[in-house]
Scaffold this motif. Structure first.
Motif, mmCIF file in Angstrom:
data_model
loop_
_atom_site.group_PDB
_atom_site.id
_atom_site.type_symbol
_atom_site.label_atom_id
_atom_site.label_comp_id
_atom_site.label_asym_id
_atom_site.label_seq_id
_atom_site.Cartn_x
_atom_site.Cartn_y
_atom_site.Cartn_z
ATOM 1 N N THR A 214 0.867 -1.176 0.000
ATOM 2 C CA THR A 214 0.000 0.000 0.000
ATOM 3 C C THR A 214 0.901 1.222 0.000
ATOM 4 O OG1 THR A 214 -1.746 -1.128 1.248
ATOM 5 C CG2 THR A 214 -1.767 1.286 1.266
ATOM 6 N N PHE A 215 0.608 2.199 -0.886
ATOM 7 C CA PHE A 215 1.423 3.402 -0.995
ATOM 8 C C PHE A 215 0.625 4.613 -0.517
ATOM 9 C CE2 PHE A 215 3.117 0.429 -4.091
ATOM 10 C CZ PHE A 215 4.481 0.495 -3.838
ATOM 11 N N LEU A 216 1.246 5.408 0.350
ATOM 12 C CA LEU A 216 0.598 6.592 0.906
ATOM 13 C C LEU A 216 1.507 7.807 0.752
ATOM 14 C CD1 LEU A 216 -0.761 5.214 4.317
ATOM 15 C CD2 LEU A 216 -2.048 5.498 2.184
ATOM 16 N N CYS A 217 0.910 8.949 0.506
ATOM 17 C CA CYS A 217 1.656 10.205 0.492
ATOM 18 C C CYS A 217 1.352 10.941 1.783
ATOM 19 C CB CYS A 217 1.262 11.057 -0.722
ATOM 20 S SG CYS A 217 2.209 12.605 -0.821
ATOM 21 N N CYS A 218 2.304 10.956 2.697
ATOM 22 C CA CYS A 218 2.102 11.628 3.976
ATOM 23 C C CYS A 218 3.430 11.800 4.695
ATOM 24 C CB CYS A 218 1.114 10.861 4.864
ATOM 25 S SG CYS A 218 1.555 9.148 5.193
ATOM 26 N N ASP A 219 3.421 12.597 5.735
ATOM 27 C CA ASP A 219 4.589 12.848 6.569
ATOM 28 C C ASP A 219 4.924 11.597 7.375
ATOM 29 O OD1 ASP A 219 6.431 14.949 7.923
ATOM 30 O OD2 ASP A 219 5.389 14.003 9.610
ATOM 31 N N PHE A 220 6.186 11.436 7.746
ATOM 32 C CA PHE A 220 6.601 10.231 8.457
ATOM 33 C C PHE A 220 5.885 10.053 9.781
ATOM 34 C CE2 PHE A 220 9.691 13.432 9.870
ATOM 35 C CZ PHE A 220 9.693 13.253 11.243
ATOM 36 N N GLU A 221 5.528 11.148 10.468
ATOM 37 C CA GLU A 221 4.803 11.015 11.725
ATOM 38 C C GLU A 221 3.432 10.388 11.507
ATOM 39 O OE1 GLU A 221 6.260 14.298 14.941
ATOM 40 O OE2 GLU A 221 4.989 15.046 13.327
ATOM 41 N N GLU A 222 2.767 10.763 10.412
ATOM 42 C CA GLU A 222 1.481 10.164 10.083
ATOM 43 C C GLU A 222 1.639 8.681 9.786
ATOM 44 O OE1 GLU A 222 -1.165 12.873 7.524
ATOM 45 O OE2 GLU A 222 0.860 13.628 7.125
ATOM 46 N N THR A 223 2.695 8.321 9.074
ATOM 47 C CA THR A 223 2.936 6.909 8.760
ATOM 48 C C THR A 223 3.211 6.114 10.026
ATOM 49 O OG1 THR A 223 3.922 7.593 6.657
ATOM 50 C CG2 THR A 223 4.306 5.323 7.363
ATOM 51 N N LEU A 224 4.060 6.631 10.885
ATOM 52 C CA LEU A 224 4.413 5.914 12.110
ATOM 53 C C LEU A 224 3.220 5.780 13.046
ATOM 54 C CD1 LEU A 224 7.984 7.377 12.691
ATOM 55 C CD2 LEU A 224 7.399 5.014 12.106
ATOM 56 N N ALA A 225 2.242 6.685 12.937
ATOM 57 C CA ALA A 225 1.027 6.576 13.749
ATOM 58 C C ALA A 225 0.160 5.388 13.313
ATOM 59 C CB ALA A 225 0.218 7.866 13.657
ATOM 60 N N LEU A 226 0.419 4.858 12.109
ATOM 61 C CA LEU A 226 -0.344 3.722 11.590
ATOM 62 C C LEU A 226 0.303 2.380 11.907
ATOM 63 C CD1 LEU A 226 -1.130 5.155 8.023
ATOM 64 C CD2 LEU A 226 -2.656 5.150 10.022
ATOM 65 N N VAL A 227 1.441 2.417 12.552
ATOM 66 C CA VAL A 227 2.195 1.190 12.827
ATOM 67 C C VAL A 227 1.478 0.333 13.872
ATOM 68 C CG1 VAL A 227 4.338 0.322 13.851
ATOM 69 C CG2 VAL A 227 4.413 2.151 12.149
ATOM 70 N N CYS A 228 1.454 -0.982 13.620
ATOM 71 C CA CYS A 228 0.872 -1.948 14.551
ATOM 72 C C CYS A 228 1.983 -2.591 15.387
ATOM 73 C CB CYS A 228 0.110 -3.020 13.780
ATOM 74 S SG CYS A 228 -1.276 -2.382 12.810
ATOM 75 N N PRO A 229 1.626 -3.158 16.555
ATOM 76 C CA PRO A 229 2.658 -3.684 17.460
ATOM 77 C C PRO A 229 3.580 -4.724 16.849
ATOM 78 C CG PRO A 229 0.570 -3.474 18.602
ATOM 79 C CD PRO A 229 0.290 -3.163 17.165
ATOM 80 N N ASP A 230 3.115 -5.526 15.900
ATOM 81 C CA ASP A 230 3.953 -6.579 15.338
ATOM 82 C C ASP A 230 4.646 -6.192 14.044
ATOM 83 O OD1 ASP A 230 3.352 -8.339 17.414
ATOM 84 O OD2 ASP A 230 1.530 -9.039 16.424
ATOM 85 N N ASP A 231 4.548 -4.934 13.635
ATOM 86 C CA ASP A 231 5.183 -4.478 12.402
ATOM 87 C C ASP A 231 6.696 -4.359 12.567
ATOM 88 O OD1 ASP A 231 2.873 -4.255 10.875
ATOM 89 O OD2 ASP A 231 2.561 -2.146 11.377
ATOM 90 N N VAL A 232 7.385 -4.473 11.443
ATOM 91 C CA VAL A 232 8.788 -4.080 11.352
ATOM 92 C C VAL A 232 8.813 -2.737 10.640
ATOM 93 C CG1 VAL A 232 11.043 -4.637 10.364
ATOM 94 C CG2 VAL A 232 9.569 -6.472 11.236
ATOM 95 N N VAL A 233 9.540 -1.781 11.183
ATOM 96 C CA VAL A 233 9.617 -0.434 10.613
ATOM 97 C C VAL A 233 11.053 -0.162 10.175
ATOM 98 C CG1 VAL A 233 9.275 2.033 11.017
ATOM 99 C CG2 VAL A 233 7.752 0.361 12.122
#
Length: 269
Positions: A159-178
């Motif tokens: 999935t591709f999103l255009c947004c600031d990194f803070e917005e992206t990191l707010a979507l992170v789930c507990p089991d994700d790798v970032v």
């Protein structure tokens, strides 16, 4: 392991250190990248799903168009690459690109053309949002058809999103790798290649990233961050696990493209 190429030339691409980087990326179901860049990490890892974001709308539009209409994009881009490779042609197309982006496929194809014909694979904008990379004077710019097909296939998981990194990191789930690959902390004010977007990326943004990435790690994600060794020298990642590596230099104003010190930071479990 061989490294898959990307559709774009890109300053700071991780393609040159993928073997090393893969050693530091933990297993997981989804990889989240707040700084898409050339997508070399997505193309050279094997997660079940990807969330890839960037604040640059031209970059994300390119990736979305490739996914939505690969054949139409290739036909449009191929036509541009078949035109005369001259400075006059390049600057005319750059002007058209900056003037009108209403046709998403045409805009994406022009972005690829400018990337492959422009100087050093740079992606740079002025404060008015004008793409201003000069002509690269390359004899035969490469048309990355094979890489585009490979990207389109791999991106079915993304999935591709255009947004600031803070917005992206707010979507992170507990089991994700970032994995975060921001514009690097500069060695000096004159070595500051951060204009990948109109707003740039300054030292305040570096600290914003540490805060947001640290929160994602505390919430259960496994977070990995790349940066210059200067970021470690100034204490930006104090308290986290910092691994030092040597990487090829991709841009140099004085022609010296030796190796430079970088860090790979680990946050979370």
């Amino acid at each position: 392991m061989s490294v898959n190429g990307t559709p774009l030339k890109w300053a700071g691409s991780k393609a040159r250190i993928m073997d090393t980087l893969r050693e530091h990326l933990p297993a997981g179901q989804r990889l989240v990248e707040p700084f898409a860049g050339s997508c070399s990490v997505m193309l050279n890892t094997d997660y079940a799903a990807y969330l890839v974001a960037d604040i640059n709308p031209d970059l994300i539009n390119l990736y979305q168009v490739i996914c939505e209409d690969t054949r139409g994009f290739l036909d449009t881009a191929r036509l541009l690459f078949s035109t005369a490779n001259t400075a006059e042609g390049y600057y005319h197309l750059r002007q058209s690109f900056n003037r009108d982006k209403s046709n998403r496929t045409q805009s994406a194809a022009m972005f690829l053309y400018l990337n492959r014909h422009g100087y050093n694979g740079l992606c740079r904008y002025n404060k008015q949002g004008i793409f201003n990379v000069p002509y690269g004077k390359y004899t035969s710019p490469y048309f990355p058809e094979q890489e585009i097909h490979f990207f389109a296939e791999k991106a079915k998981r993304a999935t591709f999103l255009c947004c600031d990194f803070e917005e992206t990191l707010a979507l992170v789930c507990p089991d994700d790798v970032v994995y975060c690959d921001p514009p690097y902390y500069p060695a000096s004010d004159t070595a500051n290649f951060t204009q990948y977007h109109t707003q740039g990326f300054d030292k305040f943004d570096q600290y914003r990233l540490v805060t947001a990435a640290g929160k994602a790690a505390r919430d259960g994600a496994q977070v990995v961050v790349s940066n210059s060794h200067i970021a470690h020298d100034v204490g930006l990642y104090a308290g986290f696990e910092v691994n030092h590596i040597s990487a090829p230099r991709t841009i140099s104003g004085n022609g010296n493209r030796g190796r430079v010190g970088e860090i790979i930071v680990k946050m979370g479990r």
